[in-house]
Every structure is written in C-alpha cells, then in structure tokens.
Design an enzyme around this catalytic site. Sequence first.
Site, short mmCIF file in Angstrom:
data_model
loop_
_atom_site.label_atom_id
_atom_site.label_comp_id
_atom_site.label_asym_id
_atom_site.label_seq_id
_atom_site.Cartn_x
_atom_site.Cartn_y
_atom_site.Cartn_z
CB CYS A 33 -1.11 -0.16 1.27
SG CYS A 33 -0.12 -0.06 2.81
CG ASP A 35 0.16 3.19 4.34
OD1 ASP A 35 -0.10 4.02 3.29
OD2 ASP A 35 -0.98 2.93 5.11
CB CYS A 58 -4.41 4.53 5.43
SG CYS A 58 -4.22 3.04 6.47
CB CYS A 102 -3.10 -0.42 8.97
SG CYS A 102 -4.29 -0.19 7.54
FE1 FES Z 1 -1.49 0.13 4.38
FE2 FES Z 1 -2.89 1.30 6.06
S1 FES Z 1 -3.54 0.89 3.92
S2 FES Z 1 -0.88 0.66 6.25
#
Ligand code: FES
Length: 127
Positions: A33, A35, A58, A102
């Site tokens: 993602c 992040d 996110c 996450c």
């Molecule tokens: Fe990847 Fe939240 S969408 S850590």
Amino acid sequence: MYTEKVLEHFFQPKNVGRIENADGVGTVGDPSCGDYLRLSIKVEQERIADIRFEVYGCPAAIATSSIFTEMVKGKRLEEALNVSDVDIVEFLGGLPDPKIHCSNLGALALRRAIEDYQLRRVPQGMH
Ligand code: FES
C-alpha cells in the site's frame, strides 16, 4: 466503519514527531500500500522512556501507530516487544478487515528501533 477509539487516535494522534538524539530508530514500509512508519525511541534503564512516530499512511496506520506508542511507552524493552498487532486491534475495538494489515507496522518498526538501540551500544570496533 472505524470505531470511536480509532477515530479519536486518527484525529488527535499521540506521540507524533521525532526524537532528536534518539537512542534507536526503526522504519518499516508496506510495499503493498506504500505506507511507511518511522519510530524513534529514548531508552532509560531498559525501559522506553519516550517514543515518537512519523507515518505516511492511511487513517488506520495513523491510529494504530498512535495507540501503539501509548501502549509501549514506559514498558521494559522485552515487554514492549510482546505487544502485538492483535493487541493493538483489540485495544482499538477492531478494524475493518482490509485495514487489519495497517496494525503490523508498529510492532515491526519497534523491533527494528530496539535492534538499532542494541547495536549502538556495542562498543566501537566490535561491529
Ligand atoms: Fe497500508 Fe493502512 S493501507 S498501512
């Protein structure tokens, strides 16, 4: 879709920032993602005296990082290492399924920060 606790930590995250002259720093990124989390820690008498985080991510990544720092602050290093992603999700009263991953960032980044702290303590020349 998010519990009140998640929203609380998303809107008012705790322990945001970075510690200057930190004793250890750990970073982790989630390639799926994009992040990214960076934790810095201050250690006193083998306890986490202070911890700060910077996250690019996110709402769930922000909330889980915030609650994670609150959960481990003041703990002995080995106790802090035992706080898992499952504990975080439980504490927040659950996360939507696609957001469960996450919660993995915090524990992994802390493991790296503690490793960094331990490496820095090895006397120079022994690396
Ligand atoms: Fe990847 Fe939240 S969408 S850590």
